[in-house]
Design a protein around this motif. Sequence first.
Motif, short mmCIF file in Angstrom:
data_model
loop_
_atom_site.label_atom_id
_atom_site.label_comp_id
_atom_site.label_asym_id
_atom_site.label_seq_id
_atom_site.Cartn_x
_atom_site.Cartn_y
_atom_site.Cartn_z
N VAL A 85 0.83 -1.21 0.00
CA VAL A 85 0.00 0.00 0.00
C VAL A 85 0.86 1.26 0.00
O VAL A 85 1.96 1.29 0.57
N SER A 86 0.37 2.30 -0.69
CA SER A 86 0.97 3.65 -0.68
C SER A 86 2.46 3.63 -0.97
O SER A 86 3.25 4.30 -0.31
N ARG A 87 2.83 2.88 -2.00
CA ARG A 87 4.25 2.79 -2.35
C ARG A 87 4.67 3.90 -3.30
O ARG A 87 5.84 4.27 -3.33
N THR A 88 3.74 4.42 -4.10
CA THR A 88 4.08 5.47 -5.05
C THR A 88 3.07 6.61 -4.95
O THR A 88 1.92 6.41 -4.53
N LEU A 89 3.51 7.79 -5.37
CA LEU A 89 2.59 8.93 -5.41
C LEU A 89 1.48 8.69 -6.43
O LEU A 89 0.35 9.16 -6.26
N GLU A 90 1.81 7.97 -7.49
CA GLU A 90 0.81 7.65 -8.51
C GLU A 90 -0.34 6.84 -7.91
O GLU A 90 -1.52 7.11 -8.16
N GLU A 91 0.01 5.85 -7.08
CA GLU A 91 -1.02 5.04 -6.43
C GLU A 91 -1.89 5.90 -5.51
O GLU A 91 -3.12 5.81 -5.53
N VAL A 92 -1.26 6.76 -4.71
CA VAL A 92 -2.00 7.63 -3.79
C VAL A 92 -2.91 8.57 -4.58
O VAL A 92 -4.08 8.77 -4.22
N GLY A 93 -2.40 9.12 -5.70
CA GLY A 93 -3.20 10.01 -6.53
C GLY A 93 -4.37 9.30 -7.18
O GLY A 93 -5.48 9.88 -7.29
N ASP A 147 12.20 -0.59 -1.89
CA ASP A 147 11.55 0.69 -2.20
C ASP A 147 12.57 1.76 -2.56
O ASP A 147 12.28 2.64 -3.38
N MET A 148 13.75 1.70 -1.99
CA MET A 148 14.80 2.64 -2.39
C MET A 148 15.32 2.29 -3.77
O MET A 148 15.52 3.17 -4.62
N GLY A 149 15.52 1.01 -4.02
CA GLY A 149 16.06 0.57 -5.31
C GLY A 149 15.14 0.83 -6.48
O GLY A 149 15.58 1.10 -7.59
N ASN A 152 10.96 4.33 -5.20
CA ASN A 152 9.75 4.73 -4.50
C ASN A 152 10.05 5.69 -3.35
O ASN A 152 9.29 6.61 -3.07
N GLY A 153 11.16 5.42 -2.66
CA GLY A 153 11.52 6.20 -1.48
C GLY A 153 11.53 5.30 -0.26
O GLY A 153 11.69 4.08 -0.37
N ILE A 154 11.33 5.88 0.91
CA ILE A 154 11.28 5.10 2.15
C ILE A 154 10.35 5.83 3.12
O ILE A 154 10.27 7.07 3.11
#
Length: 218
Positions: A85-93, A147-149, A152-154
């Motif tokens: 869940v909520s791994r990318t801004l695209e998913e959240v958007g 997620d860093m690789g 996506n971020g952390i």
Amino acid sequence: RRNERVYQKAGKNAVNALTYTRPKKGEYILVSDTDADNAYKRVCKDDLNIDFERLYLADISADETVAERIADRVFEGKSRVMISVSRTLEEVGTFDKKYGLSPVMYLHKLGLLEHADALVGGVWLDKDDMDIMAQCGCPLIITPSYDMGTGNGIPEVATCLRRGLTLGVGTEDCFFNPSCDMNFEAKLIALTASAIMRESGAVAQRDIKKMLEFCLKS
């Protein structure tokens, strides 16, 4: 393909749903976003001769009926579930546009936060997401190297802890950590948390130890 690799959660494996492989006790079947529509339909059919005791839902945005069908299985006691869940801004958007909710709030609306074994990833959780997860007792499994690789971020680990979340550590598919070294994941958490908070030792070693222990005993 990367998202068909085995998901590793401190020793707990997942099996790709498309292989029809019967899972061993304690394993999670990966409901992958690869050929997602067919995978979801196969997982949710009652006539398959497979024991779907545990599911790892890798994508809840591909089909709006998927989470609802799996929620029904969970409520009926047929399955346990972990959800990415909520791994990318695209998913959240996408969820904000579609439902006016964050992915976490959408799962809460379905009643899954109280019943999920854990959410996984959580890179783009906001403080409301963290608060509702803490209230529902829903743990978050952080997968730093993955997620860093993947860019996506952390998650803001220090903030998650301060808001009362139970955290664990995983490796996802081990693509960026081939030896599945949990100490490597722990070091990434410590360093990135200090960088995000601009504070040395932002996450105490005792808290990181608890994260590792959480997954080992789950």
